[in-house]
Write a protein that holds these residues in place. Structure first.
Motif, PDB file in Angstrom:
ATOM      1  N   GLN A  81       0.812  -1.217   0.000  1.00  0.00           N
ATOM      2  CA  GLN A  81       0.000   0.000   0.000  1.00  0.00           C
ATOM      3  C   GLN A  81       0.842   1.262   0.000  1.00  0.00           C
ATOM      4  O   GLN A  81       0.415   2.297  -0.503  1.00  0.00           O
ATOM      5  N   MET A  82       2.051   1.186   0.551  1.00  0.00           N
ATOM      6  CA  MET A  82       2.946   2.345   0.558  1.00  0.00           C
ATOM      7  C   MET A  82       3.605   2.545  -0.805  1.00  0.00           C
ATOM      8  O   MET A  82       4.350   3.491  -0.991  1.00  0.00           O
ATOM      9  N   GLY A  83       3.315   1.637  -1.727  1.00  0.00           N
ATOM     10  CA  GLY A  83       3.843   1.789  -3.070  1.00  0.00           C
ATOM     11  C   GLY A  83       5.233   1.224  -3.270  1.00  0.00           C
ATOM     12  O   GLY A  83       5.893   1.557  -4.263  1.00  0.00           O
ATOM     13  N   ALA A  84       5.683   0.374  -2.363  1.00  0.00           N
ATOM     14  CA  ALA A  84       7.015  -0.221  -2.511  1.00  0.00           C
ATOM     15  C   ALA A  84       7.042  -1.105  -3.757  1.00  0.00           C
ATOM     16  O   ALA A  84       6.116  -1.880  -4.005  1.00  0.00           O
ATOM     17  N   SER A  85       8.076  -0.964  -4.551  1.00  0.00           N
ATOM     18  CA  SER A  85       8.207  -1.798  -5.737  1.00  0.00           C
ATOM     19  C   SER A  85       8.405  -3.243  -5.312  1.00  0.00           C
ATOM     20  O   SER A  85       8.794  -3.532  -4.178  1.00  0.00           O
ATOM     21  N   ARG A  86       8.141  -4.150  -6.224  1.00  0.00           N
ATOM     22  CA  ARG A  86       8.293  -5.574  -5.910  1.00  0.00           C
ATOM     23  C   ARG A  86       9.716  -5.852  -5.407  1.00  0.00           C
ATOM     24  O   ARG A  86       9.918  -6.600  -4.463  1.00  0.00           O
ATOM     25  N   LYS A  87      10.699  -5.221  -6.025  1.00  0.00           N
ATOM     26  CA  LYS A  87      12.096  -5.400  -5.619  1.00  0.00           C
ATOM     27  C   LYS A  87      12.315  -4.936  -4.179  1.00  0.00           C
ATOM     28  O   LYS A  87      13.030  -5.570  -3.414  1.00  0.00           O
ATOM     29  N   ASN A  88      11.688  -3.817  -3.790  1.00  0.00           N
ATOM     30  CA  ASN A  88      11.878  -3.263  -2.453  1.00  0.00           C
ATOM     31  C   ASN A  88      10.968  -3.895  -1.399  1.00  0.00           C
ATOM     32  O   ASN A  88      11.041  -3.536  -0.232  1.00  0.00           O
ATOM     33  N   ARG A  89      10.109  -4.815  -1.817  1.00  0.00           N
ATOM     34  CA  ARG A  89       9.234  -5.497  -0.861  1.00  0.00           C
ATOM     35  C   ARG A  89       9.913  -6.705  -0.235  1.00  0.00           C
ATOM     36  O   ARG A  89       9.414  -7.272   0.718  1.00  0.00           O
ATOM     37  N   THR A  90      11.034  -7.112  -0.792  1.00  0.00           N
ATOM     38  CA  THR A  90      11.728  -8.261  -0.234  1.00  0.00           C
ATOM     39  C   THR A  90      12.465  -7.839   1.029  1.00  0.00           C
ATOM     40  O   THR A  90      12.637  -6.665   1.299  1.00  0.00           O
ATOM     41  N   GLY A  91      12.882  -8.804   1.788  1.00  0.00           N
ATOM     42  CA  GLY A  91      13.614  -8.486   3.008  1.00  0.00           C
ATOM     43  C   GLY A  91      12.783  -8.770   4.232  1.00  0.00           C
ATOM     44  O   GLY A  91      11.663  -9.259   4.161  1.00  0.00           O
ATOM     45  N   HIS A  92      13.348  -8.431   5.351  1.00  0.00           N
ATOM     46  CA  HIS A  92      12.727  -8.755   6.631  1.00  0.00           C
ATOM     47  C   HIS A  92      11.647  -7.746   6.985  1.00  0.00           C
ATOM     48  O   HIS A  92      11.814  -6.557   6.767  1.00  0.00           O
ATOM     49  N   LEU A  93      10.578  -8.242   7.554  1.00  0.00           N
ATOM     50  CA  LEU A  93       9.458  -7.405   7.952  1.00  0.00           C
ATOM     51  C   LEU A  93       9.339  -7.305   9.471  1.00  0.00           C
ATOM     52  O   LEU A  93       8.308  -6.871   9.979  1.00  0.00           O
ATOM     53  N   ASP A  94      10.375  -7.688  10.198  1.00  0.00           N
ATOM     54  CA  ASP A  94      10.288  -7.816  11.644  1.00  0.00           C
ATOM     55  C   ASP A  94       9.906  -6.519  12.348  1.00  0.00           C
ATOM     56  O   ASP A  94       8.997  -6.504  13.181  1.00  0.00           O
ATOM     57  N   ALA A  95      10.574  -5.416  12.053  1.00  0.00           N
ATOM     58  CA  ALA A  95      10.258  -4.150  12.722  1.00  0.00           C
ATOM     59  C   ALA A  95       8.889  -3.642  12.303  1.00  0.00           C
ATOM     60  O   ALA A  95       8.145  -3.095  13.121  1.00  0.00           O
ATOM     61  N   LEU A  96       8.539  -3.845  11.039  1.00  0.00           N
ATOM     62  CA  LEU A  96       7.226  -3.415  10.572  1.00  0.00           C
ATOM     63  C   LEU A  96       6.127  -4.272  11.196  1.00  0.00           C
ATOM     64  O   LEU A  96       5.073  -3.762  11.584  1.00  0.00           O
ATOM     65  N   ALA A  97       6.374  -5.576  11.349  1.00  0.00           N
ATOM     66  CA  ALA A  97       5.403  -6.446  12.018  1.00  0.00           C
ATOM     67  C   ALA A  97       5.229  -6.027  13.479  1.00  0.00           C
ATOM     68  O   ALA A  97       4.110  -6.019  14.005  1.00  0.00           O
ATOM     69  N   ALA A  98       6.317  -5.642  14.149  1.00  0.00           N
ATOM     70  CA  ALA A  98       6.221  -5.149  15.523  1.00  0.00           C
ATOM     71  C   ALA A  98       5.414  -3.853  15.573  1.00  0.00           C
ATOM     72  O   ALA A  98       4.654  -3.623  16.521  1.00  0.00           O
ATOM     73  N   THR A  99       5.543  -3.031  14.542  1.00  0.00           N
ATOM     74  CA  THR A  99       4.787  -1.784  14.470  1.00  0.00           C
ATOM     75  C   THR A  99       3.299  -2.062  14.320  1.00  0.00           C
ATOM     76  O   THR A  99       2.466  -1.429  14.979  1.00  0.00           O
TER      77      THR A  99
END
Length: 138
Positions: A107-125
């Motif tokens: 929803q924030m418009g992150a490109s598919r390439k920038n959506r990879t990686g860890h979501l740990d801090a965002l999941a905590a948020t």
């Protein structure tokens, strides 16, 4: 009142913190999992350094509403954390926080390439915002 949220995982621990009003959650950092006592000490230190008055630990449940394997591990982590700090600690349902974090990136418009990686801090948020919304500051 600031609240710190912890999304414990087997490899990484996502950490989020609220603003001073206790209304808005923000990602803070990600800690690498070492051992339960060392992880608890690291989280306790962060809570003190950031002036948190409450720590929320994410806990997952199975279909019947009982803590699953990860949820039981979160409860043990919360107990270890209680030995490291006098800050109050509550367990909070973390169901779907990672999926919600992934959706938020889209929803924030992150490109598919920038959506990879860890979501740990965002999941905590996401976890923390869920807690703050259900328990608004008076």
């Amino acid at each position: 009142m600031k609240t710190l949220a912890v999304d414990p995982g087997s490899k990484r621990i996502g950490i989020a913190i609220s603003d001073e009003t206790g209304a808005i959650a923000n990602p803070l950092t990600v800690l690498d999992h070492v051992s339960r006592p060392l992880d608890a000490a690291g989280v306790a230190d962060l809570a003190v350094r950031h002036g948190a008055a409450l720590i929320v630990v994410g806990q997952s449940f199975d279909e019947s509403g009982q803590p699953n394997l990860a949820g039981r591990s979160s409860a043990r982590f919360a107990e270890a954390l209680r030995t490291q700090t006098s800050i109050p600690i509550v367990l909070w349902d973390e169901s779907l926080t990672t999926q919600d974090a992934r959706s938020a990136r889209v929803q924030m418009g992150a490109s598919r390439k920038n959506r990879t990686g860890h979501l740990d801090a965002l999941a905590a948020t996401v976890l923390l915002q869920s807690y703050l919304d259900a328990n608004p500051s008076k």
